[in-house]
Scaffold this motif. Sequence first.
Motif, mmCIF file in Angstrom:
data_model
loop_
_atom_site.group_PDB
_atom_site.id
_atom_site.type_symbol
_atom_site.label_atom_id
_atom_site.label_comp_id
_atom_site.label_asym_id
_atom_site.label_seq_id
_atom_site.Cartn_x
_atom_site.Cartn_y
_atom_site.Cartn_z
ATOM 1 N N GLU A 3 0.777 -1.369 -0.280
ATOM 2 C CA GLU A 3 -0.212 -0.223 -0.294
ATOM 3 C C GLU A 3 0.948 1.339 0.112
ATOM 4 O O GLU A 3 2.213 1.451 0.539
ATOM 5 C CB GLU A 3 -0.999 0.166 0.690
ATOM 6 N N THR A 4 -0.385 2.812 -0.288
ATOM 7 C CA THR A 4 0.926 3.675 -0.543
ATOM 8 C C THR A 4 -0.595 5.096 -0.121
ATOM 9 O O THR A 4 -1.390 4.220 -0.517
ATOM 10 C CB THR A 4 1.354 4.242 -1.952
ATOM 11 N N LEU A 9 2.071 8.354 -3.974
ATOM 12 C CA LEU A 9 2.167 8.870 -5.059
ATOM 13 C C LEU A 9 1.962 9.906 -5.596
ATOM 14 O O LEU A 9 2.850 10.357 -6.636
ATOM 15 C CB LEU A 9 0.051 8.374 -4.890
ATOM 16 N N ALA A 10 1.848 10.715 -5.002
ATOM 17 C CA ALA A 10 1.706 12.048 -5.621
ATOM 18 C C ALA A 10 3.548 11.942 -6.391
ATOM 19 O O ALA A 10 3.972 13.346 -7.005
ATOM 20 C CB ALA A 10 1.988 13.839 -4.820
ATOM 21 N N ALA A 11 4.489 12.134 -4.752
ATOM 22 C CA ALA A 11 5.850 12.016 -5.597
ATOM 23 C C ALA A 11 6.342 11.101 -6.035
ATOM 24 O O ALA A 11 7.022 11.152 -6.993
ATOM 25 C CB ALA A 11 6.865 11.558 -3.913
ATOM 26 N N VAL A 12 6.155 9.985 -6.739
ATOM 27 C CA VAL A 12 6.338 8.780 -7.524
ATOM 28 C C VAL A 12 5.775 9.377 -8.717
ATOM 29 O O VAL A 12 5.831 9.214 -10.263
ATOM 30 C CB VAL A 12 6.070 7.481 -7.887
ATOM 31 N N VAL A 84 -3.213 2.512 -3.629
ATOM 32 C CA VAL A 84 -3.180 3.674 -2.822
ATOM 33 C C VAL A 84 -4.243 3.944 -2.143
ATOM 34 O O VAL A 84 -6.280 3.877 -2.520
ATOM 35 C CB VAL A 84 -3.622 4.306 -4.054
ATOM 36 N N VAL A 85 -3.801 4.102 -0.798
ATOM 37 C CA VAL A 85 -5.185 3.685 0.327
ATOM 38 C C VAL A 85 -5.945 5.277 0.103
ATOM 39 O O VAL A 85 -5.503 6.485 -0.287
ATOM 40 C CB VAL A 85 -4.423 3.745 1.828
#
Length: 100
Positions: A3-4, A9-12, A84-85
């Motif tokens: 999970e992330t 997510l915004a960073a990757v 994506v939590v």
Amino acid sequence: MRETTIDQLAAVLDQGAAVVDVREPAEFREGHVPGAINIPMGQLFARLGEIDRNRSVHMVCASGNRSSAMTDALAASGFDAVNVVGGTNAWIRSGRPIEK
């Protein structure tokens, strides 16, 4: 299951991360994470060829429930899938931009 968070997510995303939105097309059209591709949950296995097996794929839906199930299914099929939590709703609540 991996999970992330939406912050991770915004960073990757800035590094070109793959994002698959498993919501229905009408939901996707209302707004989605920038750069996400729409493969509805019911079509995922028929469209696996559209997902690059050589990189991580971040799975998103509205709240994280559908994407959680699809993350497990993709991982069982050999993909490096990450849920994506909080999903798109958390993305929007954070004030991040969406695409329509």
